[in-house]
Motif scaffolding. Sequence first.
Motif, PDB file in Angstrom:
ATOM      1  N   ASN A   1      -9.819  -1.124  -1.546  1.00  0.00           N
ATOM      2  CA  ASN A   1      -9.435  -0.846  -2.930  1.00  0.00           C
ATOM      3  C   ASN A   1      -8.099  -1.492  -3.292  1.00  0.00           C
ATOM      4  O   ASN A   1      -7.917  -1.986  -4.416  1.00  0.00           O
ATOM      5  CB  ASN A   1      -9.361   0.665  -3.160  1.00  0.00           C
ATOM      6  CG  ASN A   1     -10.706   1.271  -3.504  1.00  0.00           C
ATOM      7  OD1 ASN A   1     -11.545   0.628  -4.136  1.00  0.00           O
ATOM      8  ND2 ASN A   1     -10.926   2.517  -3.101  1.00  0.00           N
TER       9      ASN A   1
ATOM     10  N   SER B   1     -11.367   6.345  -3.302  1.00  0.00           N
ATOM     11  CA  SER B   1     -11.982   6.250  -1.978  1.00  0.00           C
ATOM     12  C   SER B   1     -12.532   7.627  -1.625  1.00  0.00           C
ATOM     13  O   SER B   1     -11.848   8.637  -1.817  1.00  0.00           O
ATOM     14  CB  SER B   1     -10.953   5.824  -0.922  1.00  0.00           C
ATOM     15  OG  SER B   1     -10.279   4.641  -1.295  1.00  0.00           O
TER      16      SER B   1
ATOM     17  N   ILE C   1      -0.128   7.423  -5.498  1.00  0.00           N
ATOM     18  CA  ILE C   1      -1.093   8.457  -5.125  1.00  0.00           C
ATOM     19  C   ILE C   1      -1.192   9.464  -6.266  1.00  0.00           C
ATOM     20  O   ILE C   1      -0.219  10.145  -6.603  1.00  0.00           O
ATOM     21  CB  ILE C   1      -0.673   9.171  -3.830  1.00  0.00           C
ATOM     22  CG1 ILE C   1      -0.580   8.173  -2.679  1.00  0.00           C
ATOM     23  CG2 ILE C   1      -1.671  10.276  -3.492  1.00  0.00           C
ATOM     24  CD1 ILE C   1      -0.040   8.777  -1.389  1.00  0.00           C
TER      25      ILE C   1
ATOM     26  N   LYS D   1      -5.068  13.556  -3.512  1.00  0.00           N
ATOM     27  CA  LYS D   1      -5.896  13.551  -2.313  1.00  0.00           C
ATOM     28  C   LYS D   1      -6.356  14.987  -2.070  1.00  0.00           C
ATOM     29  O   LYS D   1      -5.544  15.914  -2.111  1.00  0.00           O
ATOM     30  CB  LYS D   1      -5.115  13.063  -1.088  1.00  0.00           C
ATOM     31  CG  LYS D   1      -4.690  11.607  -1.118  1.00  0.00           C
ATOM     32  CD  LYS D   1      -3.970  11.254   0.186  1.00  0.00           C
ATOM     33  CE  LYS D   1      -3.563   9.797   0.238  1.00  0.00           C
ATOM     34  NZ  LYS D   1      -2.894   9.452   1.530  1.00  0.00           N
TER      35      LYS D   1
ATOM     36  N   TYR E   1      -6.049   6.760  -6.620  1.00  0.00           N
ATOM     37  CA  TYR E   1      -4.816   5.976  -6.722  1.00  0.00           C
ATOM     38  C   TYR E   1      -4.721   5.311  -8.094  1.00  0.00           C
ATOM     39  O   TYR E   1      -5.735   4.963  -8.711  1.00  0.00           O
ATOM     40  CB  TYR E   1      -4.775   4.877  -5.656  1.00  0.00           C
ATOM     41  CG  TYR E   1      -4.815   5.369  -4.231  1.00  0.00           C
ATOM     42  CD1 TYR E   1      -3.657   5.789  -3.583  1.00  0.00           C
ATOM     43  CD2 TYR E   1      -6.016   5.402  -3.523  1.00  0.00           C
ATOM     44  CE1 TYR E   1      -3.690   6.233  -2.266  1.00  0.00           C
ATOM     45  CE2 TYR E   1      -6.056   5.839  -2.208  1.00  0.00           C
ATOM     46  CZ  TYR E   1      -4.897   6.258  -1.583  1.00  0.00           C
ATOM     47  OH  TYR E   1      -4.937   6.701  -0.286  1.00  0.00           O
TER      48      TYR E   1
ATOM     49  N   ASP F   1      -9.328   2.457   1.599  1.00  0.00           N
ATOM     50  CA  ASP F   1      -8.074   2.279   0.861  1.00  0.00           C
ATOM     51  C   ASP F   1      -7.625   0.821   0.875  1.00  0.00           C
ATOM     52  O   ASP F   1      -7.121   0.304  -0.134  1.00  0.00           O
ATOM     53  CB  ASP F   1      -6.984   3.159   1.467  1.00  0.00           C
ATOM     54  CG  ASP F   1      -7.163   4.631   1.121  1.00  0.00           C
ATOM     55  OD1 ASP F   1      -8.013   4.936   0.261  1.00  0.00           O
ATOM     56  OD2 ASP F   1      -6.447   5.462   1.712  1.00  0.00           O
TER      57      ASP F   1
ATOM     58  N   MET G   1       0.831  -1.201   0.000  1.00  0.00           N
ATOM     59  CA  MET G   1       0.000   0.000   0.000  1.00  0.00           C
ATOM     60  C   MET G   1       0.866   1.251   0.000  1.00  0.00           C
ATOM     61  O   MET G   1       0.645   2.201   0.748  1.00  0.00           O
ATOM     62  CB  MET G   1      -0.953  -0.018   1.196  1.00  0.00           C
ATOM     63  CG  MET G   1      -2.005  -1.101   1.105  1.00  0.00           C
ATOM     64  SD  MET G   1      -3.273  -0.979   2.376  1.00  0.00           S
ATOM     65  CE  MET G   1      -4.000   0.618   2.016  1.00  0.00           C
TER      66      MET G   1
ATOM     67  N   ASP H   1      -9.213   5.112   5.468  1.00  0.00           N
ATOM     68  CA  ASP H   1      -8.137   4.118   5.482  1.00  0.00           C
ATOM     69  C   ASP H   1      -8.688   2.716   5.231  1.00  0.00           C
ATOM     70  O   ASP H   1      -8.042   1.887   4.572  1.00  0.00           O
ATOM     71  CB  ASP H   1      -7.399   4.151   6.816  1.00  0.00           C
ATOM     72  CG  ASP H   1      -6.504   5.375   6.961  1.00  0.00           C
ATOM     73  OD1 ASP H   1      -6.256   6.046   5.931  1.00  0.00           O
ATOM     74  OD2 ASP H   1      -6.069   5.667   8.091  1.00  0.00           O
TER      75      ASP H   1
ATOM     76  N   ARG I   1       0.820   0.888  -5.314  1.00  0.00           N
ATOM     77  CA  ARG I   1      -0.136   1.924  -5.688  1.00  0.00           C
ATOM     78  C   ARG I   1       0.563   3.277  -5.711  1.00  0.00           C
ATOM     79  O   ARG I   1       1.514   3.523  -4.957  1.00  0.00           O
ATOM     80  CB  ARG I   1      -1.327   1.952  -4.732  1.00  0.00           C
ATOM     81  CG  ARG I   1      -1.002   2.481  -3.356  1.00  0.00           C
ATOM     82  CD  ARG I   1      -2.228   2.565  -2.459  1.00  0.00           C
ATOM     83  NE  ARG I   1      -1.917   3.247  -1.212  1.00  0.00           N
ATOM     84  CZ  ARG I   1      -2.770   3.441  -0.224  1.00  0.00           C
ATOM     85  NH1 ARG I   1      -4.013   2.979  -0.327  1.00  0.00           N
ATOM     86  NH2 ARG I   1      -2.415   4.082   0.873  1.00  0.00           N
TER      87      ARG I   1
ATOM     88  N   ARG J   1      -9.719  10.349  -2.383  1.00  0.00           N
ATOM     89  CA  ARG J   1      -8.367   9.842  -2.619  1.00  0.00           C
ATOM     90  C   ARG J   1      -8.374   9.040  -3.918  1.00  0.00           C
ATOM     91  O   ARG J   1      -9.177   8.112  -4.073  1.00  0.00           O
ATOM     92  CB  ARG J   1      -7.902   8.951  -1.462  1.00  0.00           C
ATOM     93  CG  ARG J   1      -7.848   9.651  -0.109  1.00  0.00           C
ATOM     94  CD  ARG J   1      -7.488   8.667   0.999  1.00  0.00           C
ATOM     95  NE  ARG J   1      -7.458   9.309   2.307  1.00  0.00           N
ATOM     96  CZ  ARG J   1      -7.202   8.664   3.452  1.00  0.00           C
ATOM     97  NH1 ARG J   1      -6.957   7.350   3.433  1.00  0.00           N
ATOM     98  NH2 ARG J   1      -7.190   9.326   4.602  1.00  0.00           N
TER      99      ARG J   1
END
Length: 468
Positions: A329, A363, A389, A392, A372, A326, A169, A323, A387, A370
């Motif tokens: 996902n 998410s 980012i 966000k 990703y 996340d 993650m 979280d 992943r 968020r």
Amino acid sequence: MARVRVRAAVRKRRPSLVSKYQGKQPQSIQLSNHLRPASAIIEKLSQQDAPASIQGRGCKRKQSSEDTFEASPDPDQKQLFDRITFWVKERRWPEVPYCSRPTLEMDPAIKDLLATRAQSNLSRTQLSRTQSIDLTSVMTRSDETRGKKSAPYGSPLYELVLKSKGSMMNQSDLGITDMSKTLCRTLLETEQTIPKDSLFGDDVFSYTCRMVRNKNEARIIQDITRLIVPRAETFAAFGAKHLEILTESVNEGWNSSNPLIGARPQPDYSVGFKEDAFTKDQLDKLSPFIGDLISGDKSFLMATHYIYFPFLTCEVKSNGQLDVADRQNAHSMTLAVRGIAKLFRAVNREGEVHRQILAFSISHDNSCVRIYGHYPVINGKDTTYYRHIIRKFDFTELDGRDKWAAYQFTKNVYDKWMPAHFKNICSAIDQLPTDLDLDVPARSEAAGLPQDLGNPMQLDAGSASMPV
């Protein structure tokens, strides 16, 4: 008479072929002045080539030529023995070498992509297209309540479980490729037409934010999710022809996917390709890797029984639980990226997907989003999933300046990224072998399910999920 005497003299001086090569023959099969029968030669050769463990046992039974063939490590010698044996029995030489056909070992990458067979008491012939069956009794119930499906992801320790399966993650050391970085900027910055008269309108946006504050997931999905992650099938219904190859699921378990860990994903929303997106030849090539739908086979390439190659998921939460979303996902998109990586490895093109974003997840709750991108890192035979980012943000800040950012990004995924992604998948499918002799019905001939049965729980009155 003179000519006869010359020939006789030459014959006396010329050594016979037997005496010429006699010293070069193995001692156990030296030829005498007359040729021995072929059966005697076979017996002598068999005695010579027999393993020492057999020769030294003092067995009363003579070893047959067939036993010697199996023990002989030299395939050329075995073929010679087979031809001689055939001649002894049939009094003629075979037209082709009389030996067993070699067995070709399947490519490990192809074998690794094959569907996992389900343990079922139902035979494949019983489940033919022509037979009427109760679909609800065969299919596994796919939906769980939102609270129950989220429970395994509630602890941060779940990230260690994902890590043990090669799903990280976080971003890898080298990150994504420059091509994927450019892609992310394009998806974020390319403008799209936004809906009119929605709850995100300038005149009602502040009211909408107050309305969904402290509400549960079902209410957030009902009011604002489609303004953050729009539906692909809705765009197709209103004329986006290039999106007609897509299909989607809502709160439906990925029961057709080969599991990564115990629990299978059940995203609030997911998008992939429908069966009609592929040609008959492509479906036939995919059939060993999809398996038998009705029997419950598991595939690396499927999500639900009607979603091929999923590439987008959305999870919705309330009360600051992003979280958890996340982690959900990350689990779902690991399966999605894993399928693409295995497919390209099977056709020796894994380098094309190394560090390339192959799927996306979003998410969100009542105020934050968020986004990703998910990608594989391939190192020899090992594949690890990471992943990236993309963004966000809080879409309620600055009077909702970025309230349409996620909507615009998702629409660009459909319009800008998906067509090229689909083309790459099809090119890899076209390179799959067609001569796999497996007991799997061709996908184009296998019993299928209508897509309106995508959510089996909706077959029961009162058990349907909250509409969105």
